[in-house]
Write a protein that holds these residues in place. Structure first.
Motif, PDB file in Angstrom:
ATOM      1  N   PRO A  45      -2.037  -1.702   1.052  1.00 14.48           N
ATOM      2  CA  PRO A  45      -0.884  -2.033   0.203  1.00 14.48           C
ATOM      3  C   PRO A  45       0.162  -2.806   0.999  1.00 14.48           C
ATOM      4  CG  PRO A  45      -1.469   0.304   0.042  1.00 14.48           C
ATOM      5  CD  PRO A  45      -2.232  -0.258   1.203  1.00 14.48           C
ATOM      6  N   PHE A  46       1.076  -3.435   0.285  1.00  6.80           N
ATOM      7  CA  PHE A  46       2.134  -4.196   0.954  1.00  6.80           C
ATOM      8  C   PHE A  46       2.878  -3.320   1.956  1.00  6.80           C
ATOM      9  CE2 PHE A  46       6.584  -5.544   1.278  1.00  6.80           C
ATOM     10  CZ  PHE A  46       6.394  -6.835   1.759  1.00  6.80           C
ATOM     11  N   ALA A  47       3.094  -3.862   3.145  1.00  5.54           N
ATOM     12  CA  ALA A  47       3.837  -3.137   4.187  1.00  5.54           C
ATOM     13  C   ALA A  47       5.011  -3.990   4.648  1.00  5.54           C
ATOM     14  CB  ALA A  47       2.913  -2.837   5.369  1.00  5.54           C
ATOM     15  N   SER A  48       6.127  -3.353   4.913  1.00  2.00           N
ATOM     16  CA  SER A  48       7.319  -4.065   5.372  1.00  2.00           C
ATOM     17  C   SER A  48       7.108  -4.558   6.802  1.00  2.00           C
ATOM     18  CB  SER A  48       8.538  -3.136   5.338  1.00  2.00           C
ATOM     19  OG  SER A  48       8.383  -2.132   6.333  1.00  2.00           O
ATOM     20  N   LYS A  49       7.980  -5.448   7.213  1.00  2.00           N
ATOM     21  CA  LYS A  49       7.882  -6.012   8.558  1.00  2.00           C
ATOM     22  C   LYS A  49       7.965  -4.918   9.630  1.00  2.00           C
ATOM     23  CE  LYS A  49       9.518 -10.046  11.112  1.00  2.00           C
ATOM     24  NZ  LYS A  49      10.470 -11.171  11.183  1.00  2.00           N
ATOM     25  N   ASP A  50       8.699  -3.840   9.329  1.00  2.88           N
ATOM     26  CA  ASP A  50       8.874  -2.751  10.300  1.00  2.88           C
ATOM     27  C   ASP A  50       7.597  -1.937  10.501  1.00  2.88           C
ATOM     28  OD1 ASP A  50      11.512  -3.503  10.496  1.00  2.88           O
ATOM     29  OD2 ASP A  50      12.196  -2.080   8.976  1.00  2.88           O
ATOM     30  N   THR A  51       6.773  -1.850   9.453  1.00  2.00           N
ATOM     31  CA  THR A  51       5.599  -0.970   9.536  1.00  2.00           C
ATOM     32  C   THR A  51       4.270  -1.716   9.633  1.00  2.00           C
ATOM     33  OG1 THR A  51       5.437  -0.867   7.114  1.00  2.00           O
ATOM     34  CG2 THR A  51       6.767   0.824   8.205  1.00  2.00           C
ATOM     35  N   ILE A  52       4.290  -3.032   9.411  1.00  2.00           N
ATOM     36  CA  ILE A  52       3.037  -3.779   9.295  1.00  2.00           C
ATOM     37  C   ILE A  52       2.179  -3.699  10.561  1.00  2.00           C
ATOM     38  CG2 ILE A  52       4.109  -5.989   9.942  1.00  2.00           C
ATOM     39  CD1 ILE A  52       1.226  -5.564   7.439  1.00  2.00           C
ATOM     40  N   LYS A  53       2.815  -3.728  11.728  1.00  2.00           N
ATOM     41  CA  LYS A  53       2.030  -3.744  12.969  1.00  2.00           C
ATOM     42  C   LYS A  53       1.123  -2.520  13.067  1.00  2.00           C
ATOM     43  CE  LYS A  53       2.444  -4.457  17.949  1.00  2.00           C
ATOM     44  NZ  LYS A  53       3.327  -4.842  19.058  1.00  2.00           N
ATOM     45  N   GLU A  54       1.694  -1.370  12.822  1.00  2.00           N
ATOM     46  CA  GLU A  54       0.934  -0.128  12.953  1.00  2.00           C
ATOM     47  C   GLU A  54      -0.136  -0.019  11.858  1.00  2.00           C
ATOM     48  OE1 GLU A  54       1.762   4.652  12.776  1.00  2.00           O
ATOM     49  OE2 GLU A  54       3.392   3.331  13.394  1.00  2.00           O
ATOM     50  N   VAL A  55       0.254  -0.278  10.605  1.00  2.00           N
ATOM     51  CA  VAL A  55      -0.705  -0.063   9.508  1.00  2.00           C
ATOM     52  C   VAL A  55      -1.796  -1.135   9.480  1.00  2.00           C
ATOM     53  CG1 VAL A  55       0.908   1.249   8.092  1.00  2.00           C
ATOM     54  CG2 VAL A  55       0.766  -1.225   7.777  1.00  2.00           C
ATOM     55  N   TYR A  56      -1.444  -2.353   9.871  1.00  4.94           N
ATOM     56  CA  TYR A  56      -2.423  -3.451   9.849  1.00  4.94           C
ATOM     57  C   TYR A  56      -3.526  -3.225  10.886  1.00  4.94           C
ATOM     58  CZ  TYR A  56      -4.270  -8.241  10.338  1.00  4.94           C
ATOM     59  OH  TYR A  56      -5.092  -9.354  10.414  1.00  4.94           O
ATOM     60  N   THR A  57      -3.134  -2.907  12.109  1.00  9.35           N
ATOM     61  CA  THR A  57      -4.148  -2.680  13.148  1.00  9.35           C
ATOM     62  C   THR A  57      -4.992  -1.452  12.831  1.00  9.35           C
ATOM     63  OG1 THR A  57      -2.451  -1.557  14.467  1.00  9.35           O
ATOM     64  CG2 THR A  57      -2.904  -3.847  15.002  1.00  9.35           C
ATOM     65  N   SER A  58      -4.365  -0.413  12.291  1.00  7.78           N
ATOM     66  CA  SER A  58      -5.096   0.791  11.898  1.00  7.78           C
ATOM     67  C   SER A  58      -6.090   0.473  10.774  1.00  7.78           C
ATOM     68  CB  SER A  58      -4.103   1.864  11.444  1.00  7.78           C
ATOM     69  OG  SER A  58      -4.778   2.962  10.874  1.00  7.78           O
ATOM     70  N   PHE A  59      -5.666  -0.352   9.817  1.00 10.43           N
ATOM     71  CA  PHE A  59      -6.526  -0.739   8.709  1.00 10.43           C
ATOM     72  C   PHE A  59      -7.780  -1.476   9.208  1.00 10.43           C
ATOM     73  CE2 PHE A  59      -7.564  -3.926   5.330  1.00 10.43           C
ATOM     74  CZ  PHE A  59      -7.934  -3.030   4.328  1.00 10.43           C
ATOM     75  N   ILE A  60      -7.584  -2.408  10.132  1.00  9.64           N
ATOM     76  CA  ILE A  60      -8.728  -3.159  10.670  1.00  9.64           C
ATOM     77  C   ILE A  60      -9.677  -2.210  11.404  1.00  9.64           C
ATOM     78  CG2 ILE A  60      -9.444  -4.899  12.363  1.00  9.64           C
ATOM     79  CD1 ILE A  60      -6.950  -6.493  11.639  1.00  9.64           C
ATOM     80  N   LYS A  61      -9.131  -1.352  12.249  1.00  8.20           N
ATOM     81  CA  LYS A  61      -9.984  -0.458  13.051  1.00  8.20           C
ATOM     82  C   LYS A  61     -10.721   0.565  12.192  1.00  8.20           C
ATOM     83  CE  LYS A  61      -6.692   0.333  16.288  1.00  8.20           C
ATOM     84  NZ  LYS A  61      -6.024   0.829  17.506  1.00  8.20           N
ATOM     85  N   ASN A  62     -10.040   1.117  11.184  1.00  9.37           N
ATOM     86  CA  ASN A  62     -10.594   2.244  10.437  1.00  9.37           C
ATOM     87  C   ASN A  62     -11.304   1.859   9.120  1.00  9.37           C
ATOM     88  OD1 ASN A  62      -9.619   4.098  12.353  1.00  9.37           O
ATOM     89  ND2 ASN A  62      -7.592   4.029  11.401  1.00  9.37           N
ATOM     90  N   HIS A  63     -10.975   0.688   8.582  1.00 10.52           N
ATOM     91  CA  HIS A  63     -11.533   0.355   7.261  1.00 10.52           C
ATOM     92  C   HIS A  63     -12.313  -0.950   7.230  1.00 10.52           C
ATOM     93  CE1 HIS A  63      -9.381   3.655   5.379  1.00 10.52           C
ATOM     94  NE2 HIS A  63      -8.304   3.291   6.067  1.00 10.52           N
ATOM     95  N   VAL A  64     -12.171  -1.770   8.263  1.00  8.09           N
ATOM     96  CA  VAL A  64     -12.834  -3.071   8.261  1.00  8.09           C
ATOM     97  C   VAL A  64     -13.967  -3.147   9.268  1.00  8.09           C
ATOM     98  CG1 VAL A  64     -12.517  -5.565   8.473  1.00  8.09           C
ATOM     99  CG2 VAL A  64     -10.696  -4.171   7.472  1.00  8.09           C
ATOM    100  N   LEU A  65     -13.658  -2.796  10.515  1.00 10.49           N
ATOM    101  CA  LEU A  65     -14.673  -2.893  11.574  1.00 10.49           C
ATOM    102  C   LEU A  65     -15.657  -1.705  11.546  1.00 10.49           C
ATOM    103  CD1 LEU A  65     -12.423  -4.190  14.475  1.00 10.49           C
ATOM    104  CD2 LEU A  65     -14.167  -5.476  13.242  1.00 10.49           C
TER     105      LEU A  65
END
Length: 268
Positions: free
Chosen positions: A248-268
Motif C-alpha cells: 500500500p501507499f507509504a509516506s516518505k518517512d516510512t517507505i524505506k523500511e516497508v519497501y525493502t521489507s516488501f522486496i525481501k519478504n514478498h518478491v524475492l
C-alpha cells in the motif's frame, strides 16, 4: 539488499525531468537500494527536452546500432548513458530520432497526446530488454514506474519468455494516479499482437486508456507497489483482487523500511 541487482525502468526520472510523483519515486527508490549496498541501474526514454550537455549524456556505441521492429517497421536503437551526480547510479537512455527527438515527453504544446505513444512504449520495452541482454547484467528484480514503461512486464512474460537470462527475475509495477486523459491509438492492441502475444493476455488494450494499460501491466507483474496516496476506485479494486502481493501507499518517512521489507519478504 546487499548485492541484489534491481533494474528500475521508468517513464520519468529526476533530475532529468521535472519533479512529479513518478519521477521522484523513480529516483528515491533506486537511491534507497543503492545506499543499502544493492546494485542499481535505471532506464528511461531520452526525450528531446532532456539537456544532454548539462546532464553529460553520451552515446554507448557498443550498445547502439541494433534495429527493433515495431509494427513491422525497423527502428534504430540508440543507447546513451549518464550518471546521477553524487549517487554513483548509472542511467541508461533509450533513444530513437523518430520516437524521442521531439521537444516534449508525452504530448504536444496543445496538450494533445502524441499519436505514436503506443509505439514509443513498445520500442522502449524492447529497447530496455535488448540492452540488458547486451550488458549481460541479470536483474533479480525489475521495478517499473509510469505508463510509458508499462509494456515491459507484458513483453518479458510473452515476447521474451524463452530468454534464460530473465528466468528468475521478478517484476514489480508501481501504480500511480498520474496518467493520461483519453486513449492511446486504437491500433495499439494489433501492434502488440503483431509480436505474437496472445490476444487474451492484452484484451484490455482494445480500449487503451491509462487504467487499462495499468491493468495489463499489473496482470503481468509479480508484485505491485501503490505509488499514490489516492488511486481511482477501479484500479484500487483491481490491485486488491489481483492476488498479487502489493505494498500500500507509504509516506516518505516510512517507505524505506516497508519497501525493502516488501522486496525481501514478498518478491524475492
Amino acid at each position: 539488499m546487499e548485492d541484489k541487482r534491481i533494474l528500475y525502468v521508468s517513464s520519468e526520472v529526476v533530475p532529468y525531468l521535472a519533479e512529479n510523483e513518478v519521477s521522484l519515486q523513480s529516483y528515491e527508490m533506486p537511491k534507497m537500494i543503492n545506499d543499502l549496498g544493492g546494485q542499481i541501474r535505471i532506464f528511461m526514454p531520452r526525450y528531446g527536452n532532456i539537456n544532454e550537455r548539462r546532464h553529460q549524456l553520451h552515446e554507448v556505441i557498443r550498445l547502439s546500432g541494433m534495429n527493433l521492429v515495431v509494427n513491422d517497421m525497423d527502428m534504430p536503437l540508440i543507447i546513451k548513458v549518464a550518471s546521477i551526480p553524487k549517487e554513483r547510479i548509472q542511467v541508461y537512455f533509450i533513444d530513437n530520432d523518430e520516437y524521442f527527438k521531439r521537444k516534449a515527453t508525452f504530448s504536444d504544446e496543445e496538450g494533445v497526446l502524441y499519436p505514436d505513444n503506443d509505439e514509443r512504449a513498445i520500442f522502449f520495452a524492447k529497447g530496455v530488454v535488448e540492452t540488458v541482454k547486451k550488458l549481460n547484467w541479470v536483474p533479480d528484480v525489475i521495478h517499473v514506474h509510469g505508463w510509458m514503461a508499462a509494456m515491459l512486464p507484458v513483453y518479458l512474460k510473452h515476447y521474451y519468455k524463452d530468454e534464460g537470462i530473465f528466468a528468475e527475475t521478478k517484476i514489480i509495477s508501481s501504480v500511480y494516479e498520474q496518467g493520461f486523459e483519453g486513449e492511446l491509438d486504437k491500433e495499439f492492441i494489433n501492434k502488440v499482437l503483431f509480436d505474437n502475444i496472445g490476444k487474451e493476455a492484452v484484451l484490455d488494450l482494445a480500449s487503451p486508456t491509462y487504467e487499462n494499460l495499468m491493468k495489463v501491466s499489473i496482470m503481468h507483474s509479480d508484485a505491485v507497489v501503490v505509488g499514490s496516496e489516492v488511486l481511482s476506485p477501479t484500479l484500487t479494486k483491481f490491485i486488491e483482487s489481483s492476488n498479487k502481493p502489493f505494498l500500500p501507499f507509504a509516506s516518505k518517512d516510512t517507505i524505506k523500511e516497508v519497501y525493502t521489507s516488501f522486496i525481501k519478504n514478498h518478491v524475492l
